[in-house]
Design a protein around this motif. Structure first.
Motif, PDB file in Angstrom:
ATOM      1  N   PRO A   1      15.340  10.617  11.605  1.00  0.00           N
ATOM      2  CA  PRO A   1      14.260  11.563  11.915  1.00  0.00           C
ATOM      3  C   PRO A   1      12.873  11.019  11.580  1.00  0.00           C
ATOM      4  CG  PRO A   1      16.075  12.694  10.819  1.00  0.00           C
ATOM      5  CD  PRO A   1      16.348  11.232  10.712  1.00  0.00           C
ATOM      6  N   VAL A   2      12.773  10.212  10.522  1.00  0.00           N
ATOM      7  CA  VAL A   2      11.482   9.638  10.150  1.00  0.00           C
ATOM      8  C   VAL A   2      11.076   8.564  11.151  1.00  0.00           C
ATOM      9  CG1 VAL A   2      10.152   8.552   8.309  1.00  0.00           C
ATOM     10  CG2 VAL A   2      12.005  10.129   7.732  1.00  0.00           C
ATOM     11  N   ILE A   3      12.041   7.751  11.594  1.00  0.00           N
ATOM     12  CA  ILE A   3      11.751   6.746  12.615  1.00  0.00           C
ATOM     13  C   ILE A   3      11.207   7.421  13.874  1.00  0.00           C
ATOM     14  CG2 ILE A   3      12.783   5.045  14.175  1.00  0.00           C
ATOM     15  CD1 ILE A   3      14.715   4.326  11.918  1.00  0.00           C
ATOM     16  N   ILE A   4      11.867   8.474  14.305  1.00  0.00           N
ATOM     17  CA  ILE A   4      11.428   9.190  15.510  1.00  0.00           C
ATOM     18  C   ILE A   4      10.022   9.752  15.316  1.00  0.00           C
ATOM     19  CG2 ILE A   4      11.877  11.257  16.893  1.00  0.00           C
ATOM     20  CD1 ILE A   4      14.890  10.678  16.490  1.00  0.00           C
ATOM     21  N   GLU A   5       9.723  10.203  14.113  1.00  0.00           N
ATOM     22  CA  GLU A   5       8.405  10.781  13.827  1.00  0.00           C
ATOM     23  C   GLU A   5       7.292   9.745  13.913  1.00  0.00           C
ATOM     24  OE1 GLU A   5       6.155  12.774   9.974  1.00  0.00           O
ATOM     25  OE2 GLU A   5       8.317  12.996  10.175  1.00  0.00           O
ATOM     26  N   ILE A   6       7.562   8.505  13.474  1.00  0.00           N
ATOM     27  CA  ILE A   6       6.485   7.506  13.446  1.00  0.00           C
ATOM     28  C   ILE A   6       6.400   6.670  14.715  1.00  0.00           C
ATOM     29  CG2 ILE A   6       6.633   7.335  10.927  1.00  0.00           C
ATOM     30  CD1 ILE A   6       7.919   4.579  11.320  1.00  0.00           C
TER      31      ILE A   6
ATOM     32  N   ARG B   1       0.830  -1.196   0.000  1.00  0.00           N
ATOM     33  CA  ARG B   1       0.000   0.000   0.000  1.00  0.00           C
ATOM     34  C   ARG B   1       0.872   1.255   0.000  1.00  0.00           C
ATOM     35  NH1 ARG B   1      -5.296  -1.276   1.249  1.00  0.00           N
ATOM     36  NH2 ARG B   1      -5.639  -3.324   2.203  1.00  0.00           N
ATOM     37  N   GLN B   2       0.355   2.322  -0.592  1.00  0.00           N
ATOM     38  CA  GLN B   2       1.044   3.607  -0.540  1.00  0.00           C
ATOM     39  C   GLN B   2       0.626   4.345   0.715  1.00  0.00           C
ATOM     40  OE1 GLN B   2       0.634   6.019  -4.049  1.00  0.00           O
ATOM     41  NE2 GLN B   2       1.978   7.635  -3.286  1.00  0.00           N
ATOM     42  N   GLY B   3       1.592   4.783   1.493  1.00  0.00           N
ATOM     43  CA  GLY B   3       1.322   5.471   2.741  1.00  0.00           C
ATOM     44  C   GLY B   3       2.338   5.058   3.789  1.00  0.00           C
ATOM     45  N   SER B   4       1.916   5.090   5.040  1.00  0.00           N
ATOM     46  CA  SER B   4       2.828   4.745   6.132  1.00  0.00           C
ATOM     47  C   SER B   4       2.139   3.778   7.083  1.00  0.00           C
ATOM     48  CB  SER B   4       3.278   6.020   6.848  1.00  0.00           C
ATOM     49  OG  SER B   4       4.286   5.737   7.804  1.00  0.00           O
ATOM     50  N   TRP B   5       2.429   3.894   8.385  1.00  0.00           N
ATOM     51  CA  TRP B   5       1.913   2.937   9.370  1.00  0.00           C
ATOM     52  C   TRP B   5       0.396   2.805   9.340  1.00  0.00           C
ATOM     53  CZ3 TRP B   5      -1.542   4.689  12.917  1.00  0.00           C
ATOM     54  CH2 TRP B   5      -1.662   6.085  13.024  1.00  0.00           C
ATOM     55  N   GLU B   6      -0.320   3.856   8.964  1.00  0.00           N
ATOM     56  CA  GLU B   6      -1.785   3.819   9.005  1.00  0.00           C
ATOM     57  C   GLU B   6      -2.375   2.847   7.989  1.00  0.00           C
ATOM     58  OE1 GLU B   6      -0.728   6.549   5.765  1.00  0.00           O
ATOM     59  OE2 GLU B   6      -0.045   6.373   7.845  1.00  0.00           O
TER      60      GLU B   6
END
Length: 299
Positions: free
Chosen positions: A235-240, A214-219
């Motif tokens: 920085p992306v890891i910290i954000e999610i 799927r296109q997107g992230s954890w959601e």
């Protein structure tokens, strides 16, 4: 319409490769290739023409020079040119060959044949413009960590579902399935990554109900999973991280990489604040991989 890309070429001392690689990835390069040249390396990164301007590339050159010189290395040389997508593919395929990783895996370009004496699990890969050929330290660290988490030496693996967040070419999700996971989610914000992952799933005979792309992230992960793997920038890891409790089972495991050594403490601190217990830190050159287990959110 033919897609055009900026080919950004950096020549630097071999010791500075990781510094340059990180900066190119931060800049938004969606594909990279590295060539060894007698103590120096030539690193090529590719970014869509419409995504950056010449001023952006000029600024990138300044950042790379500052990064490299600050670490005591010789000043790098930077060159850029516009290339067509087909030209990009041919420019790096000649330098990529089958790569053994860990104890059980062999990463094999889709256009090559595995060695006749191979006894490893073969991951066929055609990353296109997506990140993840298996050549970089962060990807290899993640693959080795997956081998550990999905080990069946002493007992069969229970039904296991994993989520690969920032999947790139899909290499980690596909590897998890070949190593015995029952199901995997592969999500990425890049449309190019989604296309590459779907193509690579077909190359490896992965069924659509095994790999949800799927296109997107954890959601986009629609159930609780046993493990999460994130090979993206710190920085992306910290954000999610604050969002992962919504998709990870209690006592679930996590593999986090794409982290420079001097960023490890900060990521580890954030993991602990979000209910993770750090198990080990694996290092390779300037990069590291954090293996953790989810306990619970702090009170």
């Amino acid at each position: 319409m033919v897609q055009r890309w900026w080919e950004i070429t950096v020549t630097c001392q071999a010791e500075a490769e990781d510094i340059v690689y990180w900066r190119l990835q931060s800049f938004g390069c969606q594909g990279t290739a590295t060539q060894q040249q007698q103590g120096r390396v030539l690193i090529q990164g590719y970014v869509p023409q419409q995504q950056v301007t010449l001023l952006d590339i000029a600024a990138l050159g300044v950042w790379i020079e500052q990064d490299v010189v600050a670490q005591g290395y010789l000043s790098p040389k930077l060159h850029w040119q516009l290339v067509n997508e087909q030209d990009w593919a041919h420019s790096w395929q000649a330098y990529w060959h089958p790569i053994p990783v860990g104890d059980r895996l062999l990463i094999c370009p889709a256009w090559e044949t595995p060695p006749l004496d191979n006894t490893r699990l073969v991951i066929k890969l055609d990353p296109g413009m997506a990140f993840g050929t298996g050549t970089h330290e962060t990807t290899q660290l993640c693959l080795e960590a997956l081998e550990m988490q999905l080990d069946q030496t002493f007992e069969p693996l229970p039904p296991t579902v994993i989520a690969d967040i920032g999947c790139g070419s899909g290499i980690l999700a596909i590897a998890s399935l070949l190593l015995g996971a029952q199901k995997a989610y592969a999500v990425d914000t890049s449309e190019l990554a989604v296309t590459a992952t779907q193509r690579n799933a077909e190359l490896n005979g992965i069924k659509p109900d095994q790999l949800i792309v799927r296109q997107g992230s954890w959601e986009q992960v629609l159930e609780l999973v046993d493990g999460v793997v994130c090979n993206i920038l710190a920085p992306v890891i910290i954000e999610i991280l604050p969002h992962l409790p919504a998709i990870i089972k209690p006592k679930g495991w996590g593999i986090f990489s794409g982290i420079l050594l001097d960023q490890a403490d900060r990521v580890a601190e954030q993991l602990e604040q979000q209910g993770w217990s750090l198990g080990s830190v694996w290092r390779r050159h300037e990069w590291c991989c954090l293996n953790a287990r989810f306990e619970r959110l702090p009170d």
